[in-house]
Enzyme design. Structure first.
Site, mmCIF file in Angstrom:
data_model
loop_
_atom_site.group_PDB
_atom_site.id
_atom_site.type_symbol
_atom_site.label_atom_id
_atom_site.label_comp_id
_atom_site.label_asym_id
_atom_site.label_seq_id
_atom_site.Cartn_x
_atom_site.Cartn_y
_atom_site.Cartn_z
ATOM 1 N N ARG A 507 0.833 -1.195 0.000
ATOM 2 C CA ARG A 507 0.000 0.000 0.000
ATOM 3 C C ARG A 507 0.871 1.248 0.000
ATOM 4 O O ARG A 507 1.921 1.294 0.650
ATOM 5 C CB ARG A 507 -0.895 -0.018 1.243
ATOM 6 C CG ARG A 507 -2.074 0.941 1.192
ATOM 7 C CD ARG A 507 -3.116 0.591 2.234
ATOM 8 N NE ARG A 507 -2.565 0.543 3.569
ATOM 9 C CZ ARG A 507 -3.139 1.108 4.635
ATOM 10 N NH1 ARG A 507 -4.285 1.737 4.505
ATOM 11 N NH2 ARG A 507 -2.591 1.004 5.817
ATOM 12 N N SER A 571 8.257 -4.723 6.367
ATOM 13 C CA SER A 571 7.876 -5.659 7.437
ATOM 14 C C SER A 571 8.681 -6.954 7.406
ATOM 15 O O SER A 571 8.132 -8.061 7.324
ATOM 16 C CB SER A 571 6.377 -5.961 7.344
ATOM 17 O OG SER A 571 5.647 -4.766 7.419
ATOM 18 N N ASP A 625 6.169 -3.192 10.238
ATOM 19 C CA ASP A 625 4.735 -2.995 10.461
ATOM 20 C C ASP A 625 4.376 -2.949 11.940
ATOM 21 O O ASP A 625 3.415 -2.290 12.351
ATOM 22 C CB ASP A 625 3.919 -4.083 9.753
ATOM 23 C CG ASP A 625 4.371 -5.493 10.093
ATOM 24 O OD1 ASP A 625 5.424 -5.641 10.737
ATOM 25 O OD2 ASP A 625 3.686 -6.455 9.701
#
Length: 934
Positions: A507, A571, A625
């Site tokens: 994203r 992440s 993340d």
């Protein structure tokens, strides 16, 4: 005169005998009853005739009796009247006669008995809560067996939605409702634990019923042909199709007509304790009307329905009771009796109870002969477990019953054993039998609080190893510094871009933080797919793809001409030396892009952006993340100092005191530590709690021997873990009738989202059936229940293990702050936590138990970790604007020291170093070298 009296007495005697003759059943009549019962047993088992059969032959989904291998603690409920009993039953491993029980009896008020189902089960759950408090076991998750002594048409052993909803409403404890059975089945199981030959249960008390172990191939309306299942006959309904009208008397019809269910349960109304006293009362009234009893006077008390209780039959028929004492009982009922009256009353009671015992014996003879024929035996030896006040307390009932069975089934040697512990123990044993069949695979996945606290201690030691300079290289929990030194404080503002890369989709967000009346955040985002060939391709292709997507996003946002600060949520495990520098240690989550491990991902992305040349970027911060989640939630709650991801992967971060982080200079303040707890156990620390299924998953993974904790708890592996367990159980014939389809054998066919769907309290079993049908296994209702149980155990283990490791972090925070009670917030994200119907509640409750001296708020990240990356970027920007950003540049060069210098004088060593310093021109390095020498 004498002759007239004698004739009158003879006439009265004949009238009494004629009245009672209707209750005397001849051997021929009893054989007919046996034959008719046998017909109805068969009709009840067949699919076509079952709907109209008077003996319903209900499946119980209990497939075997105890074999002595059962063990553990079980909770049992015994509900069948105005009171109910709650028991804890403890069964020791592999030893018969080693059952200990603790119980408490609770009343059910009339208004609740006549109220709604919700009110009844709320009351039951309240009583369970009281009992668990009384036993000090509220924090222990026990399997529950429920004796529900009313006719139930079950489609599985566990029909529990009412109870589960009531437990959920109370929200004080957890139970695994494994089995719901009636008292007859509970009695059989109780006695079978003492005598392995016991395969029949009989209730002869207030009600009357029988269950027995029937061959699966004979139960046409239940799938499967192998093995046996206990069938609840519900034989009290025998006669509903008028096939015993020839032996019913007018007194039976009167009792039936005055009952709550006229025309139903006719056999029960002729044999059970609830009705025998009423039959006697009606006979006494009839005889009195004819002047044959009590001088022809019918008292008001004798007119009262129910006044003549069945217990009076037992007392009056006692051989030890003299006629004078019989008169005393009758006088207590307001009946002025003579000795002759007492004799007649005793005869009436005897006739009624004898018929009841003979009818039960005829029914039992039909059952044992059927079992003998099922097994193709000339002779059968079998045991009947019995409970009920009529059998226990009546002086002749049991003897007449046994004699009748012996006469009508001469090829069957039938022993009767009395259940001393009631059907509650049987419910616990059914639970043990059912749970043990599954739990021999899953036993190692159930953890006591003591074990969880031990895991907490192990993780706490690994945290300390990861923080230590000397122990970090060998620590499995790497405790990576993130160089994030605070959570948002409300002063952040600006326009930022956030990249969020951690899976097959990533994203890109534009985050605007503004201050007008209050701080507000506006976000616009777009999701881009990362194709599989890029995930497994080269590192340059991966970062070219990210740069291309970023360019597309900036084009759409019309900001390509702006150089906005960028925060990068990456992440994967990285080592940070600065906030904007992150060296990838190892790929996880199926990523295998080559040439990236050991490299700074910021440099790789900057290189890809520079190669494009159509926009510029200022990557100010790289976080994973977990840190992004903590920062996102920290924006909403400044007490947030822990971040957790429980989704496809799992990880945690928290704010650690700088003085404890040996890998980073400085002692003042705090820094966020990325624990990378997925690798916990890679050194063998968790071998004692890993199962054969965990090891199989690890062997089949892209990184065997690594991320072992993550493979036990995260969403990436949970569905596969369930699949492996189901395959194992199917191979041993415990599921799907032993059928194993190609789909079931295919890796990845059960996903974690399926586990979440199956565990939903209302539609879970329906979802299980849909999912298993897609795998081609044609599941029975019982298969679906077993699969739901497997899913619950696997997901509960995950929640428990996460709670233990989180508990270690919370206790460390508490110790760091030197406070008697910790008050903090945990920011949390991840699909497993969000989507699983039970996971969050289980996690919260276990944390509260393991860390009782804490008040922990769990705050769900609604915006994902991308917003958190923007918050970190905003914090970094603020530091730059204020000139407070700390940077350290290091340059070095290695020189050899000749052996003759090392072994020379101090002046020679210093002279050599001075020569080296003249060669090396960086003043920072000069001071560093001097410090090292000092």
């Amino acid at each position: 005169m004498v002759t007239a009296v004698a004739q009158r007495l003879a006439s009265q005697r004949k009238e009494i005998d004629d009245t009672l003759a209707a209750f005397a059943l001849s051997p021929t009549q009893l054989q007919e009853v046996k034959a008719k019962m046998r017909v109805e047993l068969e009709r009840g088992l067949k699919k076509d005739s079952h709907p109209t059969a008077s003996v319903k032959m209900l499946p119980t989904y209990v497939y075997r009796t105890p074999d002595g291998t059962e063990r553990g603690k079980y909770l049992a409920l015994d509900l069948g009247g105005t009171n109910f009993r709650v028991l804890v039953v403890k069964i020791r491993t592999g030893m018969r006669n080693s059952v200990r029980m603790y119980n408490k009896i609770y009343a059910i008020p009339l208004e609740i008995m006549q109220g709604t189902g919700e009110e009844l089960f709320d009351h039951i759950v309240q009583c369970i809560s009281d009992f668990l408090d009384y036993m000090g076991m509220k924090n222990t998750r026990l399997p529950l067996g429920f004796t529900f002594s009313f006719p139930c048409n079950q489609t599985g052993i566990d029909k529990r939605s009412f109870q589960l909803e009531a437990i959920k409403r109370r929200n004080e404890f957890d139970l695994d409702i494994v089995a719901i059975v009636n008292d007859t089945v509970g009695t059989m199981m109780t006695c079978a634990y003492e005598d392995p030959k016991c395969q029949i249960g009989l209730i002869a008390g207030t009600g009357s019923n029988v269950c027995y172990m029937e061959e699966m191939k004979n139960i046409e309306f239940v799938e499967g042909d192998e093995g046996q299942m206990c069938v609840n006959t519900e034989w009290g309904g025998f006669g509903a199709n008028d096939n015993i009208e020839d032996i019913r008397t007018r007194y039976d019809r009167e009792v039936d007509g005055g009952s709550l269910n006229p025309g139903k349960q006719r056999f029960e109304k002729m044999t059970s304790g609830m009705y025998l006293g009423e039959i006697v009362r009606r006979i006494l009234i009839d005889l009195t009307k004819h002047g044959l009893l009590f001088r022809g006077r019918i008292t008001e008390r004798l007119k009262t329905k129910g006044i003549f209780e069945t217990k009076f039959l037992s007392q009056i028929e006692s051989d030890r009771l003299a006629l004078l004492q019989v008169r005393s009982i009758l006088q207590h009922l307001g009946l002025d009796s003579t000795c002759d009256d007492s004799i007649i009353v005793k005869e009436v009671c005897g006739a009624v109870s004898r018929r009841a015992a003979q009818l039960c014996g005829a029914g039992m003879a039909a059952v044992v002969d059927k079992i003998r024929e099922n097994r193709g035996l000339d002779n059968l030896e079998i045991t009947v477990g019995v409970d009920g006040t009529l059998y226990k307390l009546h002086p002749h009932f049991s003897t007449i019953l046994k004699d009748t069975v012996r006469e009508l089934a001469p090829n069957c040697k039938v022993d009767f054993i009395l259940s001393e512990d009631g059907s509650g123990k049987g419910a616990a044993l059914i639970t043990a039998v059912f749970a043990w069949a599954i739990d021999k695979y899953l036993y190692a996945m159930r953890f006591s609080d003591e074990t969880l606290r031990d895991i907490m201690a192990r993780f706490r030691r690994e945290m300390e190893n990861g923080l230590g300079r000397d122990t970090n290289p060998t620590a499995t929990v790497k405790m990576l510094p993130t160089f994030v030194r605070s959570i948002p404080d409300g002063s952040e503002k600006g326009d930022f871009i956030a990249l969020d890369l951690g899976g097959s989709n990533f994203r890109i967000l534009r985050v605007k933080v503004s201050h007008e009346k209050k701080q507000t955040v506006q976000m616009e985002s777009q999701i881009y797919e990362t194709p599989e060939d890029i995930i497994h391709g080269s590192g340059s292709r991966l970062f070219d793809h990210v740069a291309e997507c970023l360019g597309d996003f900036m084009e759409k946002q019309k900001i390509k001409d702006k150089k906005l600060p960028i925060g990068f949520t990456f992440s994967f495990p990285c080592a940070h030396t600065k906030l904007d520098e992150a060296v990838l240690l190892t790929w996880t989550k199926r990523f295998k892009a080559s040439g990236v491990e050991g490299m700074d991902v910021v440099k790789l992305l900057n290189k890809a952006i520079k190669k494009r040349g159509d926009y510029d970027a200022d990557i100010m911060a790289v976080v994973n993340d977990t840190v992004g989640t903590m920062m996102t939630c920290g924006f909403d709650d400044q007490r947030c100092e822990v971040g957790i991801i429980i989704g496809t992967g799992t990880n945690a971060c928290y704010m650690e005191e700088l003085r404890h982080i040996d890998l980073v200079e400085g002692d003042e303040g705090r820094m966020c530590i990325n624990t990378e707890w997925g690798a916990f156990g890679d050194d063998g620390t968790l071998e004692d709690i890993r199962t054969e299924f965990d090891r199989e998953i690890d062997r089949g993974s892209p990184n065997p021997g690594k991320q072992l904790f993550e493979k036990m708890v995260s969403g990436m592996y949970m569905g596969e873990l369930v699949r492996l367990i189901l395959v194992k159980m199917a191979k041993e014939g415990l599921l799907f009738e032993g059928r194993i389809t190609p789909e079931l054998l295919t890796k990845g066919k059960i996903e974690t989202k399926h586990v979440s769907a199956i565990e939903k309290s209302k539609e879970g079993l329906t979802k299980a059936e849909e999912i298993l049908t897609r795998l081609g296994v044609e599941p029975s209702e019982d298969d679906c229940i077993a699969v739901q149980h497997v899913c619950a155990i696997v997901s509960f283990r995950s929640a428990n293990l996460i709670a233990a490791t989180l508990g270690a972090i919370l206790t460390r925070l508490k110790d760091n702050k030197n406070t008697p009670r910790l008050r903090t917030t945990v920011g949390i994200d991840g699909s497993l936590y969000k989507m699983h119907p039970q996971y969050a509640r289980r996690l919260h409750k276990t944390v509260r138990r393991l860390v009782p001296e804490s008040d922990v708020r769990f705050l769900l990240s609604e915006s994902g970790s991308g917003k958190g990356a923007a918050m970190v970027t905003a914090w970094a920007s603020r530091l730059i604007r204020s000139g407070k950003r700390r940077t350290v540049e290091m340059h070095n060069k290695i020189y050899a020291i000749p052996i003759e210098v090392m072994q020379g004088t101090g002046d020679e060593v210093c002279g050599h170093i001075y020569t080296l310093l003249k060669d090396y021109t960086y003043s920072k390095s000069i001071f560093y070298i001097v410090a090292c020498i000092t």
